[in-house]
Design an enzyme around this catalytic site. Structure first.
Site, PDB file in Angstrom:
ATOM      1  N   GLU A  88      -9.547  -1.339   6.180  1.00 34.21           N
ATOM      2  CA  GLU A  88     -10.149  -0.911   7.549  1.00 34.21           C
ATOM      3  C   GLU A  88     -11.447  -1.395   7.744  1.00 34.21           C
ATOM      4  O   GLU A  88     -11.736  -1.982   6.941  1.00 34.21           O
ATOM      5  CB  GLU A  88     -10.371   0.701   7.466  1.00 34.21           C
ATOM      6  CG  GLU A  88      -9.198   1.570   6.952  1.00 34.21           C
ATOM      7  CD  GLU A  88      -8.044   1.799   8.138  1.00 34.21           C
ATOM      8  OE1 GLU A  88      -8.105   0.851   8.835  1.00 34.21           O
ATOM      9  OE2 GLU A  88      -7.170   2.430   7.998  1.00 34.21           O
TER      10      GLU A  88
ATOM     11  N   HIS B 127      -6.741  -3.880  11.016  1.00 35.15           N
ATOM     12  CA  HIS B 127      -6.923  -3.872   9.400  1.00 35.15           C
ATOM     13  C   HIS B 127      -5.764  -4.601   8.963  1.00 35.15           C
ATOM     14  O   HIS B 127      -4.688  -4.721   9.928  1.00 35.15           O
ATOM     15  CB  HIS B 127      -6.723  -2.217   9.133  1.00 35.15           C
ATOM     16  CG  HIS B 127      -5.493  -1.703   9.342  1.00 35.15           C
ATOM     17  ND1 HIS B 127      -5.229  -0.278   9.422  1.00 35.15           N
ATOM     18  CD2 HIS B 127      -4.011  -2.054   9.687  1.00 35.15           C
ATOM     19  CE1 HIS B 127      -4.281   0.093   9.582  1.00 35.15           C
ATOM     20  NE2 HIS B 127      -3.383  -1.039   9.792  1.00 35.15           N
TER      21      HIS B 127
ATOM     22  N   ASN C 187      -6.972  -1.806  14.883  1.00 37.20           N
ATOM     23  CA  ASN C 187      -8.159  -1.715  14.695  1.00 37.20           C
ATOM     24  C   ASN C 187      -8.497  -3.188  13.744  1.00 37.20           C
ATOM     25  O   ASN C 187      -9.728  -3.263  13.181  1.00 37.20           O
ATOM     26  CB  ASN C 187      -8.807  -0.730  13.927  1.00 37.20           C
ATOM     27  CG  ASN C 187      -8.142  -0.567  12.627  1.00 37.20           C
ATOM     28  OD1 ASN C 187      -7.320  -1.257  11.964  1.00 37.20           O
ATOM     29  ND2 ASN C 187      -8.395   0.622  11.836  1.00 37.20           N
TER      30      ASN C 187
ATOM     31  N   ASP D 262       0.902  -1.154   0.016  1.00 34.60           N
ATOM     32  CA  ASP D 262      -0.111  -0.145   0.015  1.00 34.60           C
ATOM     33  C   ASP D 262       0.752   1.262  -0.063  1.00 34.60           C
ATOM     34  O   ASP D 262       2.040   1.182   0.050  1.00 34.60           O
ATOM     35  CB  ASP D 262      -0.904  -0.157   1.345  1.00 34.60           C
ATOM     36  CG  ASP D 262      -0.021  -0.453   2.405  1.00 34.60           C
ATOM     37  OD1 ASP D 262       1.038  -0.186   2.555  1.00 34.60           O
ATOM     38  OD2 ASP D 262      -0.668  -0.871   3.384  1.00 34.60           O
TER      39      ASP D 262
HETATM   40  P1  PGA Z   1       3.054  -1.086  12.539  1.00 35.25           P
HETATM   41  O1  PGA Z   1       1.782  -1.245  11.476  1.00 35.25           O
HETATM   42  O2  PGA Z   1       3.795  -2.437  12.138  1.00 35.25           O
HETATM   43  O3  PGA Z   1       3.534   0.163  12.336  1.00 35.25           O
HETATM   44  O4  PGA Z   1       2.483  -1.338  14.016  1.00 35.25           O
HETATM   45  C1  PGA Z   1       1.175  -2.443  11.278  1.00 35.25           C
HETATM   46  C2  PGA Z   1      -0.263  -2.222  10.418  1.00 35.25           C
HETATM   47  O5  PGA Z   1      -0.929  -0.981  10.709  1.00 35.25           O
HETATM   48  O6  PGA Z   1      -0.684  -2.930   9.485  1.00 35.25           O
END
Ligand code: PGA
Length: 260
Positions: free
Chosen positions: A153, A148, A146, A78
Protein backbone atom coordinates in the site's frame (compact mmCIF):
# COMPACT_ATOMS: atom_id res chain seq x y z
CA UNK A 1 15.81 6.58 -6.19
CA UNK A 2 18.01 4.46 -8.43
CA UNK A 3 18.32 4.41 -12.16
CA UNK A 4 14.95 4.41 -13.90
CA UNK A 5 14.21 2.10 -16.83
CA UNK A 6 10.98 3.01 -18.60
CA UNK A 7 8.58 0.06 -18.85
CA UNK A 8 7.25 -0.89 -22.25
CA UNK A 9 3.64 0.28 -22.42
CA UNK A 10 1.04 -1.08 -24.82
CA UNK A 11 -2.44 0.32 -25.12
CA UNK A 12 -4.76 -2.40 -26.43
CA UNK A 13 -8.04 -1.81 -28.25
CA UNK A 14 -9.88 -3.46 -25.36
CA UNK A 15 -9.10 -5.39 -22.16
CA UNK A 16 -10.03 -8.73 -23.77
CA UNK A 17 -7.09 -8.39 -26.14
CA UNK A 18 -4.77 -8.96 -23.15
CA UNK A 19 -5.90 -12.59 -22.75
CA UNK A 20 -4.27 -14.14 -25.84
CA UNK A 21 -1.26 -11.96 -25.20
CA UNK A 22 -0.83 -13.23 -21.62
CA UNK A 23 -1.39 -16.85 -22.68
CA UNK A 24 1.29 -16.48 -25.30
CA UNK A 25 3.77 -15.10 -22.75
CA UNK A 26 2.92 -17.89 -20.32
CA UNK A 27 3.29 -20.54 -23.00
CA UNK A 28 6.67 -19.14 -24.04
CA UNK A 29 7.92 -19.29 -20.44
CA UNK A 30 6.49 -22.80 -19.90
CA UNK A 31 8.17 -24.02 -23.10
CA UNK A 32 11.51 -22.66 -21.95
CA UNK A 33 11.44 -25.40 -19.29
CA UNK A 34 14.67 -27.36 -18.75
CA UNK A 35 14.55 -31.11 -18.23
CA UNK A 36 14.01 -32.18 -14.59
CA UNK A 37 11.20 -31.06 -12.29
CA UNK A 38 13.30 -28.68 -10.21
CA UNK A 39 14.02 -26.62 -13.31
CA UNK A 40 10.44 -26.01 -14.34
CA UNK A 41 9.90 -22.26 -14.64
CA UNK A 42 8.07 -20.56 -11.79
CA UNK A 43 5.17 -18.32 -12.81
CA UNK A 44 3.56 -16.05 -10.22
CA UNK A 45 -0.07 -15.12 -10.76
CA UNK A 46 -2.03 -12.08 -9.65
CA UNK A 47 -5.65 -12.21 -8.53
CA UNK A 48 -8.47 -9.68 -8.85
CA UNK A 49 -11.05 -8.74 -11.45
CA UNK A 50 -8.34 -7.70 -13.92
CA UNK A 51 -7.40 -11.35 -14.43
CA UNK A 52 -10.82 -13.04 -14.38
CA UNK A 53 -10.98 -13.52 -18.15
CA UNK A 54 -7.36 -14.67 -18.23
CA UNK A 55 -7.97 -17.44 -15.67
CA UNK A 56 -11.03 -18.68 -17.53
CA UNK A 57 -8.94 -18.87 -20.68
CA UNK A 58 -6.08 -20.54 -18.80
CA UNK A 59 -8.54 -23.14 -17.52
CA UNK A 60 -9.69 -23.86 -21.09
CA UNK A 61 -6.08 -23.96 -22.33
CA UNK A 62 -5.19 -26.64 -19.78
CA UNK A 63 -8.46 -28.62 -19.91
CA UNK A 64 -8.36 -28.75 -23.71
CA UNK A 65 -4.74 -29.89 -23.76
CA UNK A 66 -3.11 -26.84 -25.30
CA UNK A 67 -0.99 -26.12 -22.22
CA UNK A 68 0.67 -28.77 -20.10
CA UNK A 69 0.20 -27.85 -16.42
CA UNK A 70 3.26 -29.94 -15.50
CA UNK A 71 5.45 -27.67 -17.63
CA UNK A 72 5.58 -24.92 -15.00
CA UNK A 73 5.35 -24.30 -11.28
CA UNK A 74 2.87 -21.71 -10.06
CA UNK A 75 2.61 -19.32 -7.17
CA UNK A 76 0.84 -16.05 -6.42
CA UNK A 77 1.33 -12.68 -4.78
CA UNK A 78 -0.72 -12.39 -1.66
CA UNK A 79 -3.37 -13.79 0.65
CA UNK A 80 -5.76 -12.41 3.23
CA UNK A 81 -4.52 -13.12 6.72
CA UNK A 82 -5.62 -16.55 7.93
CA UNK A 83 -7.42 -17.49 4.70
CA UNK A 84 -6.62 -21.13 4.02
CA UNK A 85 -6.80 -22.17 0.32
CA UNK A 86 -10.39 -23.46 0.55
CA UNK A 87 -11.84 -20.39 2.28
CA UNK A 88 -14.16 -18.29 0.11
CA UNK A 89 -12.96 -14.73 -0.36
CA UNK A 90 -9.31 -15.79 -0.26
CA UNK A 91 -6.91 -15.48 -3.16
CA UNK A 92 -6.09 -19.17 -3.59
CA UNK A 93 -9.79 -19.96 -3.40
CA UNK A 94 -10.40 -17.40 -6.16
CA UNK A 95 -7.63 -18.87 -8.31
CA UNK A 96 -8.84 -22.46 -7.98
CA UNK A 97 -12.45 -21.47 -8.55
CA UNK A 98 -11.58 -19.73 -11.80
CA UNK A 99 -8.99 -22.22 -12.91
CA UNK A 100 -9.61 -25.63 -11.27
CA UNK A 101 -6.42 -27.26 -12.66
CA UNK A 102 -4.54 -25.05 -10.19
CA UNK A 103 -6.15 -27.11 -7.42
CA UNK A 104 -4.49 -30.23 -8.83
CA UNK A 105 -1.22 -28.34 -9.00
CA UNK A 106 -1.52 -27.52 -5.27
CA UNK A 107 -2.21 -31.19 -4.53
CA UNK A 108 0.88 -32.20 -6.53
CA UNK A 109 3.03 -29.61 -4.78
CA UNK A 110 3.63 -27.69 -8.00
CA UNK A 111 1.74 -24.59 -6.87
CA UNK A 112 3.14 -22.73 -3.88
CA UNK A 113 0.43 -20.95 -1.87
CA UNK A 114 1.50 -17.89 0.11
CA UNK A 115 1.65 -18.90 3.82
CA UNK A 116 -1.61 -17.37 4.99
CA UNK A 117 -0.82 -17.11 8.70
CA UNK A 118 2.17 -14.90 8.12
CA UNK A 119 4.53 -16.53 10.63
CA UNK A 120 8.01 -15.16 10.02
CA UNK A 121 9.59 -18.62 9.60
CA UNK A 122 6.97 -19.68 7.06
CA UNK A 123 7.50 -16.51 5.02
CA UNK A 124 11.27 -17.00 4.91
CA UNK A 125 10.72 -20.66 3.96
CA UNK A 126 8.39 -19.53 1.16
CA UNK A 127 11.08 -17.18 -0.15
CA UNK A 128 13.62 -19.99 -0.01
CA UNK A 129 11.30 -22.26 -2.00
CA UNK A 130 10.99 -19.55 -4.64
CA UNK A 131 14.75 -19.18 -4.74
CA UNK A 132 15.29 -22.95 -4.99
CA UNK A 133 12.86 -23.03 -7.90
CA UNK A 134 15.18 -20.63 -9.72
CA UNK A 135 13.25 -17.45 -8.89
CA UNK A 136 10.15 -16.13 -10.60
CA UNK A 137 10.44 -16.14 -14.38
CA UNK A 138 7.17 -14.33 -15.06
CA UNK A 139 5.21 -12.19 -12.61
CA UNK A 140 1.69 -11.05 -13.47
CA UNK A 141 0.49 -7.94 -11.65
CA UNK A 142 -2.55 -5.76 -11.27
CA UNK A 143 -2.61 -2.28 -9.74
CA UNK A 144 -4.94 -0.82 -7.14
CA UNK A 145 -6.70 2.52 -7.49
CA UNK A 146 -4.28 3.82 -4.86
CA UNK A 147 -1.21 2.62 -6.77
CA UNK A 148 -0.67 -0.54 -4.75
CA UNK A 149 0.84 -3.66 -6.30
CA UNK A 150 0.02 -6.90 -4.48
CA UNK A 151 -0.76 -5.49 -1.01
CA UNK A 152 2.08 -2.99 -0.96
CA UNK A 153 0.00 0.00 0.00
CA UNK A 154 1.10 3.66 -0.29
CA UNK A 155 4.09 4.22 1.98
CA UNK A 156 5.48 0.73 1.34
CA UNK A 157 9.24 0.21 1.38
CA UNK A 158 10.91 -0.86 -1.88
CA UNK A 159 13.08 -3.24 0.08
CA UNK A 160 10.79 -5.77 1.71
CA UNK A 161 10.29 -9.45 1.05
CA UNK A 162 7.11 -11.36 1.97
CA UNK A 163 5.52 -9.74 5.00
CA UNK A 164 2.30 -9.09 6.87
CA UNK A 165 0.68 -5.76 6.14
CA UNK A 166 -2.37 -3.67 7.02
CA UNK A 167 -4.77 -3.03 4.15
CA UNK A 168 -5.57 0.54 3.10
CA UNK A 169 -9.19 1.55 3.59
CA UNK A 170 -9.66 2.05 -0.19
CA UNK A 171 -8.38 -1.49 -0.74
CA UNK A 172 -10.81 -2.86 1.85
CA UNK A 173 -13.64 -0.88 0.22
CA UNK A 174 -12.76 -2.34 -3.20
CA UNK A 175 -12.79 -5.86 -1.73
CA UNK A 176 -16.12 -5.46 0.06
CA UNK A 177 -18.22 -7.45 -2.40
CA UNK A 178 -16.13 -10.60 -2.02
CA UNK A 179 -16.79 -10.76 1.74
CA UNK A 180 -20.48 -9.81 2.02
CA UNK A 181 -22.10 -10.06 4.58
CA UNK A 182 -18.80 -9.89 6.50
CA UNK A 183 -16.34 -7.03 6.55
CA UNK A 184 -13.15 -7.33 4.48
CA UNK A 185 -10.09 -8.43 6.47
CA UNK A 186 -7.75 -5.77 7.85
CA UNK A 187 -4.50 -7.61 7.25
CA UNK A 188 -2.88 -9.71 4.56
CA UNK A 189 0.34 -11.50 3.73
CA UNK A 190 1.99 -10.08 0.65
CA UNK A 191 5.01 -10.32 -1.59
CA UNK A 192 7.01 -7.16 -0.90
CA UNK A 193 8.30 -4.89 -3.62
CA UNK A 194 11.74 -6.53 -3.37
CA UNK A 195 10.11 -9.92 -4.00
CA UNK A 196 8.21 -8.55 -7.00
CA UNK A 197 11.23 -6.76 -8.46
CA UNK A 198 13.17 -10.02 -8.20
CA UNK A 199 11.10 -11.53 -11.03
CA UNK A 200 12.81 -11.89 -14.39
CA UNK A 201 9.88 -10.40 -16.30
CA UNK A 202 6.82 -8.52 -15.02
CA UNK A 203 3.57 -7.89 -16.89
CA UNK A 204 1.21 -5.43 -15.23
CA UNK A 205 -2.34 -5.13 -16.55
CA UNK A 206 -4.72 -2.27 -15.81
CA UNK A 207 -8.14 -1.83 -17.34
CA UNK A 208 -10.86 0.78 -16.87
CA UNK A 209 -10.99 4.45 -15.94
CA UNK A 210 -10.78 3.69 -12.19
CA UNK A 211 -7.14 2.82 -12.77
CA UNK A 212 -6.25 5.82 -14.96
CA UNK A 213 -4.86 8.01 -12.19
CA UNK A 214 -2.80 5.24 -10.60
CA UNK A 215 -1.41 4.26 -14.02
CA UNK A 216 -0.36 7.84 -14.81
CA UNK A 217 1.33 8.20 -11.40
CA UNK A 218 3.04 4.82 -11.79
CA UNK A 219 4.48 5.73 -15.19
CA UNK A 220 4.91 9.49 -15.01
CA UNK A 221 4.96 10.51 -11.34
CA UNK A 222 7.81 10.39 -8.85
CA UNK A 223 9.42 7.04 -8.18
CA UNK A 224 8.74 6.53 -4.48
CA UNK A 225 6.58 4.64 -2.01
CA UNK A 226 3.66 7.06 -2.34
CA UNK A 227 2.84 5.11 -5.51
CA UNK A 228 4.28 1.63 -4.83
CA UNK A 229 3.76 0.65 -8.49
CA UNK A 230 6.30 3.32 -9.48
CA UNK A 231 8.95 0.87 -8.20
CA UNK A 232 8.46 -1.03 -11.47
CA UNK A 233 10.34 1.75 -13.25
CA UNK A 234 13.52 0.53 -11.54
CA UNK A 235 13.14 -2.90 -13.23
CA UNK A 236 14.45 -3.51 -16.74
CA UNK A 237 11.91 -5.99 -18.06
CA UNK A 238 8.39 -4.72 -17.43
CA UNK A 239 5.48 -4.67 -19.84
CA UNK A 240 2.39 -2.63 -18.98
CA UNK A 241 -0.81 -3.62 -20.82
CA UNK A 242 -3.60 -1.03 -20.71
CA UNK A 243 -6.97 -0.50 -22.28
CA UNK A 244 -7.70 3.00 -23.59
CA UNK A 245 -9.60 3.99 -20.40
CA UNK A 246 -6.72 3.04 -18.11
CA UNK A 247 -4.32 4.95 -20.39
CA UNK A 248 -6.51 8.06 -20.50
CA UNK A 249 -4.59 10.12 -17.90
CA UNK A 250 -1.18 9.58 -19.44
CA UNK A 251 0.52 12.72 -20.57
CA UNK A 252 0.57 12.20 -24.36
CA UNK A 253 3.96 13.91 -24.95
CA UNK A 254 5.72 11.98 -22.25
CA UNK A 255 3.94 8.78 -23.23
CA UNK A 256 4.89 8.97 -26.91
CA UNK A 257 8.29 7.34 -26.37
CA UNK A 258 6.97 4.61 -24.17
CA UNK A 259 3.80 3.50 -25.93
CA UNK A 260 3.97 1.11 -28.82
P1 PGA B 1 -8.51 -5.71 -9.48
O1 PGA B 1 -7.43 -5.51 -8.34
O2 PGA B 1 -7.89 -6.56 -10.53
O3 PGA B 1 -9.66 -6.40 -8.78
O4 PGA B 1 -8.86 -4.35 -9.98
C1 PGA B 1 -6.12 -5.17 -8.69
C2 PGA B 1 -5.33 -4.84 -7.46
O5 PGA B 1 -5.90 -4.30 -6.49
O6 PGA B 1 -4.12 -5.10 -7.46
Amino acid sequence: MEHSATPEVRVLDAAEAAVPFLLQELRAVALSSDEGAEHRPLISFATGGTFTAFFRALDAEIQEGRLDPTSFVGTHLDEYMGFEPERAGGMVHELTLRCPPLRDMIARGSFLPVPCHGAEGSLRAHEERIERAGGIKLQLLGIGRNGHVAFNEPGASFDEGFHVTALAESTRADAKSRFVPDQPPRRAVTAGLRSILGAERIILCAFGSDKAEAVATMLQGEINGTCPASALRTHKNVLVLLDPAAASNLDADKAADAIS
